[in-house]
Scaffold this motif. Sequence first.
Motif, PDB file in Angstrom:
ATOM      1  N   GLU A  53      31.598 -32.300  10.954  1.00 34.26           N
ATOM      2  CA  GLU A  53      32.672 -31.343  11.255  1.00 34.26           C
ATOM      3  C   GLU A  53      33.277 -30.908   9.762  1.00 34.26           C
ATOM      4  O   GLU A  53      33.729 -29.786   9.607  1.00 34.26           O
ATOM      5  CB  GLU A  53      33.808 -31.882  12.122  1.00 34.26           C
ATOM      6  CG  GLU A  53      34.994 -31.092  12.360  1.00 34.26           C
ATOM      7  CD  GLU A  53      35.947 -31.762  13.535  1.00 34.26           C
ATOM      8  OE1 GLU A  53      36.892 -31.863  13.032  1.00 34.26           O
ATOM      9  OE2 GLU A  53      35.337 -32.200  14.504  1.00 34.26           O
ATOM     10  N   LYS A  54      33.425 -32.139   9.104  1.00 35.41           N
ATOM     11  CA  LYS A  54      34.152 -31.895   7.703  1.00 35.41           C
ATOM     12  C   LYS A  54      33.127 -30.788   6.867  1.00 35.41           C
ATOM     13  O   LYS A  54      33.841 -30.284   6.092  1.00 35.41           O
ATOM     14  CB  LYS A  54      34.319 -33.138   7.202  1.00 35.41           C
ATOM     15  CG  LYS A  54      35.499 -33.821   7.468  1.00 35.41           C
ATOM     16  CD  LYS A  54      35.784 -35.061   6.887  1.00 35.41           C
ATOM     17  CE  LYS A  54      36.533 -36.059   7.562  1.00 35.41           C
ATOM     18  NZ  LYS A  54      36.735 -37.262   7.267  1.00 35.41           N
ATOM     19  N   GLN A  56      31.446 -28.283   7.896  1.00 30.47           N
ATOM     20  CA  GLN A  56      31.565 -26.889   8.302  1.00 30.47           C
ATOM     21  C   GLN A  56      32.821 -26.488   8.113  1.00 30.47           C
ATOM     22  O   GLN A  56      33.250 -25.220   8.076  1.00 30.47           O
ATOM     23  CB  GLN A  56      31.177 -26.825   9.787  1.00 30.47           C
ATOM     24  CG  GLN A  56      29.861 -27.300  10.165  1.00 30.47           C
ATOM     25  CD  GLN A  56      29.411 -27.319  11.568  1.00 30.47           C
ATOM     26  OE1 GLN A  56      30.404 -27.328  12.320  1.00 30.47           O
ATOM     27  NE2 GLN A  56      27.939 -27.344  11.914  1.00 30.47           N
ATOM     28  N   ALA A  57      34.033 -27.285   7.801  1.00 28.48           N
ATOM     29  CA  ALA A  57      35.278 -26.673   7.719  1.00 28.48           C
ATOM     30  C   ALA A  57      35.289 -26.008   6.333  1.00 28.48           C
ATOM     31  O   ALA A  57      34.729 -26.378   5.217  1.00 28.48           O
ATOM     32  CB  ALA A  57      36.195 -27.769   7.726  1.00 28.48           C
ATOM     33  N   THR A  58      36.039 -25.074   6.182  1.00 25.89           N
ATOM     34  CA  THR A  58      36.326 -24.262   4.986  1.00 25.89           C
ATOM     35  C   THR A  58      37.703 -24.987   4.366  1.00 25.89           C
ATOM     36  O   THR A  58      38.611 -25.522   5.072  1.00 25.89           O
ATOM     37  CB  THR A  58      36.567 -22.792   5.128  1.00 25.89           C
ATOM     38  OG1 THR A  58      37.646 -22.499   6.076  1.00 25.89           O
ATOM     39  CG2 THR A  58      35.391 -22.093   5.476  1.00 25.89           C
ATOM     40  N   SER A  59      37.683 -24.932   3.109  1.00 25.67           N
ATOM     41  CA  SER A  59      39.058 -25.602   2.277  1.00 25.67           C
ATOM     42  C   SER A  59      40.138 -24.524   2.460  1.00 25.67           C
ATOM     43  O   SER A  59      39.699 -23.135   2.746  1.00 25.67           O
ATOM     44  CB  SER A  59      38.603 -25.807   0.948  1.00 25.67           C
ATOM     45  OG  SER A  59      38.274 -24.714   0.115  1.00 25.67           O
ATOM     46  N   GLU A  62      39.437 -21.508   0.114  1.00 24.07           N
ATOM     47  CA  GLU A  62      38.185 -20.677   0.490  1.00 24.07           C
ATOM     48  C   GLU A  62      38.530 -19.728   1.715  1.00 24.07           C
ATOM     49  O   GLU A  62      38.383 -18.594   1.664  1.00 24.07           O
ATOM     50  CB  GLU A  62      36.998 -21.488   1.244  1.00 24.07           C
ATOM     51  CG  GLU A  62      36.028 -22.055   0.082  1.00 24.07           C
ATOM     52  CD  GLU A  62      35.158 -23.144   0.550  1.00 24.07           C
ATOM     53  OE1 GLU A  62      34.171 -23.283  -0.096  1.00 24.07           O
ATOM     54  OE2 GLU A  62      35.496 -23.794   1.772  1.00 24.07           O
ATOM     55  N   HIS A  63      39.781 -20.340   2.453  1.00 24.97           N
ATOM     56  CA  HIS A  63      40.401 -19.499   3.496  1.00 24.97           C
ATOM     57  C   HIS A  63      41.148 -18.559   2.870  1.00 24.97           C
ATOM     58  O   HIS A  63      41.097 -17.287   3.452  1.00 24.97           O
ATOM     59  CB  HIS A  63      41.117 -20.650   4.561  1.00 24.97           C
ATOM     60  CG  HIS A  63      41.854 -19.832   5.611  1.00 24.97           C
ATOM     61  ND1 HIS A  63      41.117 -19.109   6.673  1.00 24.97           N
ATOM     62  CD2 HIS A  63      43.167 -19.618   5.712  1.00 24.97           C
ATOM     63  CE1 HIS A  63      41.988 -18.648   7.589  1.00 24.97           C
ATOM     64  NE2 HIS A  63      42.948 -18.864   7.017  1.00 24.97           N
ATOM     65  N   ALA A  66      39.208 -15.813   1.539  1.00 21.35           N
ATOM     66  CA  ALA A  66      38.397 -14.910   2.338  1.00 21.35           C
ATOM     67  C   ALA A  66      39.495 -13.668   3.050  1.00 21.35           C
ATOM     68  O   ALA A  66      39.119 -12.866   3.674  1.00 21.35           O
ATOM     69  CB  ALA A  66      37.970 -15.545   3.387  1.00 21.35           C
TER      70      ALA A  66
END
Length: 86
Positions: A53-54, A56-59, A62-63, A66
């Motif tokens: 899960e960690k 695949q999570a975006t920081s 990064e969010h 985007a």
Amino acid sequence: MDPNPWSLQDAKNRFSAVVEAAMSGAAQFVTKRGRAAVVVVSATEYQRLQSVEKGQATSLAEHLLAMPQDDQEFERIPLTPRDTTL
């Protein structure tokens, strides 16, 4: 869901068996009032799932990067402020 889930009462009465089965690698499903309630997994499996899960999570950076960077207008939802008088 597992074809043979534990009822909550059975899981409570045979908790050691639930834990042993989970530690052997088989997730144990527990129902409450006939509905799926929880899944018991081994600590190793839980840690593996957490790392996936960690990964695949975006920081936050990064969010934010985007997000669209142009100055185009976007639709705003018409809202009125709440009455905040005390």
